[in-house]
Scaffold this active site. Structure first.
Site: not given
Ligand code: IPE
Ligand code: IPE
Ligand code: MG
Length: 224
Positions: A12, A29, A122
């Site tokens: 995240d 990303h 792995l």
């Molecule tokens: C969790 O992250 C999902 C992934 C890392 C793929 P999110 O950014 O979607 O989670 P929330 O919405 O903040 O809980």
């Molecule tokens: C996690 O990073 C990746 C995905 C959920 C695809 P985020 O896109 O949730 O990044 P933040 O949390 O908004 O910074």
């Molecule tokens: Mg996020």
């Protein structure tokens, strides 16, 4: 020292990193992919056999179409570019989550799984369109359909992680302390580390620090 067979990661913080550094979530990303490669290498170095990466949740469909499209294009590009290399490194790729993407992407995912299915060094479980609640509901439906007893052993057979031991260690980057519908059943006894750094900034050193701490935890599993 605790053995370490399976690490699960909620990757995240890409969006926030991208906005801060490049004024676009998508740049975050893209940067996050470099971290994925670093962490895969380090996982192999540590002789860990299973790595589960949360890449897209069932709730992430709420995001703007443009971001979703970018994410799946990135995944397609990554797989086309790297699958040979992953295969050479004896990595097995398994998708957990429902494969209901474009016919092209579904095909690419299936081909990638098939190509690497015999590898033993792995196993990477890539969680894509994954939600733990959906996974559990599906498992209960399978039990009902087959009229099987509801117990732990039977339920596990129908989870998508059926050939994977439960995670020993869960890491969530991005300074957020929640599970976001990830492996709710499987994480029942995992050691959990919440990391302040955003995913693109997370590196081998941070990872090894957590592994070291994990190895010295007294794991009770209800015992004393
Ligand atoms: C969790 O992250 C999902 C992934 C890392 C793929 P999110 O950014 O979607 O989670 P929330 O919405 O903040 O809980
Ligand atoms: C996690 O990073 C990746 C995905 C959920 C695809 P985020 O896109 O949730 O990044 P933040 O949390 O908004 O910074
Ligand atoms: Mg996020």
């Amino acid at each position: 020292m605790n053995p370490l067979k399976h690490v699960a990661i909620i990757m995240d913080g890409n969006g926030r990193w991208g906005l801060k550094k490049k004024k676009s979530r998508n740049a975050g990303h893209r940067a996050g992919l470099n971290t994925v490669e670093k962490i895969i290498k380090e996982t192999i170095k540590n002789n860990i056999k299973f790595l589960t990466l949360y890449a897209f949740s069932t709730e992430n469909w709420k995001r703007p179409k443009k971001e979703i499209k970018f994410l799946f294009n990135l995944l397609e590009f990554f797989l086309k570019d790297k699958i040979e290399d992953l295969n050479k490194q004896k990595i097995k790729l398994k998708i957990i989550g429902k494969k209901n993407f474009s016919p092209e992407l579904n095909h690419l995912l299936r081909v990638s799984e098939k190509k690497t299915s015999k590898n033993k060094r792995l196993q990477i479980n890539l969680a894509l369109n994954y939600g733990s609640k959906a996974e559990l509901i599906n498992a209960f439906k399978e039990l009902k359909k087959r009229n099987e007893a509801i117990n732990e052993k039977n339920l596990k057979k129908y989870l998508q992680s059926n050939n994977t031991p439960d995670p020993d260690l869960l890491i969530r980057t991005g300074d957020t302390k929640r599970l976001s519908n990830f492996l709710l059943w499987q994480l029942a006894y995992s050691e959990i580390f919440f990391e302040k750094k955003l995913w693109p900034d997370f590196n081998e050193k941070d990872y090894n620090k957590i592994i070291k701490k994990y190895k010295n935890i007294k794991r009770n599993f209800g015992n004393i």
